[in-house]
Design an enzyme around this catalytic site. Structure first.
Site, PDB file in Angstrom:
ATOM      1  CG  PHE A  10      41.379  63.306  32.214  1.00 36.53           C
ATOM      2  CD1 PHE A  10      40.216  62.587  32.173  1.00 36.53           C
ATOM      3  CD2 PHE A  10      42.557  62.838  32.128  1.00 36.53           C
ATOM      4  CE1 PHE A  10      40.311  61.179  32.041  1.00 36.53           C
ATOM      5  CE2 PHE A  10      42.674  61.472  32.146  1.00 36.53           C
ATOM      6  CZ  PHE A  10      41.582  60.516  31.847  1.00 36.53           C
ATOM      7  CE1 TYR A  12      47.536  62.601  34.369  1.00 38.55           C
ATOM      8  CE2 TYR A  12      48.529  60.935  34.616  1.00 38.55           C
ATOM      9  CZ  TYR A  12      48.569  62.188  34.542  1.00 38.55           C
ATOM     10  OH  TYR A  12      49.668  63.068  34.553  1.00 38.55           O
ATOM     11  CD  GLU A  85      49.017  66.401  40.662  1.00 41.76           C
ATOM     12  OE1 GLU A  85      49.766  65.835  40.137  1.00 41.76           O
ATOM     13  OE2 GLU A  85      48.131  65.985  41.712  1.00 41.76           O
TER      14      GLU A  85
HETATM   15  C1  SIN Z   1      46.487  63.022  38.075  1.00 39.50           C
HETATM   16  O1  SIN Z   1      46.248  62.145  38.942  1.00 39.50           O
HETATM   17  O2  SIN Z   1      46.001  63.430  37.076  1.00 39.50           O
HETATM   18  C2  SIN Z   1      48.043  63.207  38.132  1.00 39.50           C
HETATM   19  C3  SIN Z   1      49.034  62.363  38.648  1.00 39.50           C
HETATM   20  C4  SIN Z   1      49.010  62.430  39.998  1.00 39.50           C
HETATM   21  O3  SIN Z   1      48.702  63.090  40.714  1.00 39.50           O
HETATM   22  O4  SIN Z   1      49.210  61.261  40.438  1.00 39.50           O
END
Ligand code: SIN
Length: 180
Positions: A10, A12, A85
């Site tokens: 998922f 976000y 990440e």
């Molecule tokens: C995500 O996008 O789900 C994690 C946070 C990001 O990489 O901005």
């Protein structure tokens, strides 16, 4: 958490609008119990160690929905995603809801106890930091604007993201309540 079969992840934050990874399928999706917040420091993508930018993480909010986009990826893709990440984010298991149906998947969350966590700050302060910072992946401002645009295109409402966006877009003088 060892992953040995295609799994839903998922997204976000930047995962919604920057797919530098292969996926088998993608769908708009929602998780429950979390809110998106610009509370995570970024010194590897949208800032530098001496001046960290602000990116989103998930903060526990019982019963609250967080809308995003899910991707079904092969197990080997997680090596790339874990690296992307790496600045404080960890994979956690989560129930992902689709327009029809649901699946067990994972999400990258930067928890309050990671060293890069920044927590809340006044909107003006956040906007100044975001407008100032940039890193190897680009400007922090670009991250905010792309996220807000992607959410809007998906038809989602996220008052926190849209508020940060509007502060980032305001000229400094009007933010301070002065006329130019
Ligand atoms: C995500 O996008 O789900 C994690 C946070 C990001 O990489 O901005």
């Amino acid at each position: 958490m060892t992953i040995s079969q295609p799994t839903w992840v998922f997204g976000y934050g930047s995962l919604i609008w920057k797919q530098d990874f292969p996926f088998l399928e993608t769908r708009p999706a929602r998780i429950i119990g979390w809110q998106r917040r610009f509370w995570q420091g970024s010194h590897d993508h949208r800032g530098v160690p001496q001046d960290a930018g602000r990116v989103v993480t998930l903060v526990a909010a019982p019963g609250e929905p967080c809308d995003g986009r899910a991707f079904l990826v092969e197990p080997e893709v997680f090596e790339h995603l874990d690296h992307r990440e790496k600045n404080g984010y960890q994979r956690i298991a989560v129930d992902i809801l689709f327009a029809s149906g649901r699946a067990r998947g994972v999400v990258y969350r930067a928890s309050e106890d990671n060293v890069a966590f920044l927590g809340p700050a006044p909107l003006q302060e956040m906007a100044e930091q975001i407008n100032r910072c940039s890193g190897p992946s680009g400007s922090n401002r670009d991250y905010v604007l792309k996220l807000a645009l992607a959410l809007r295109e998906l038809g989602y409402e996220d008052p926190h993201v849209f508020q940060v966006e509007s502060w980032v877009l305001q000229p400094q003088a009007s933010r301070a309540g002065k006329t130019v």
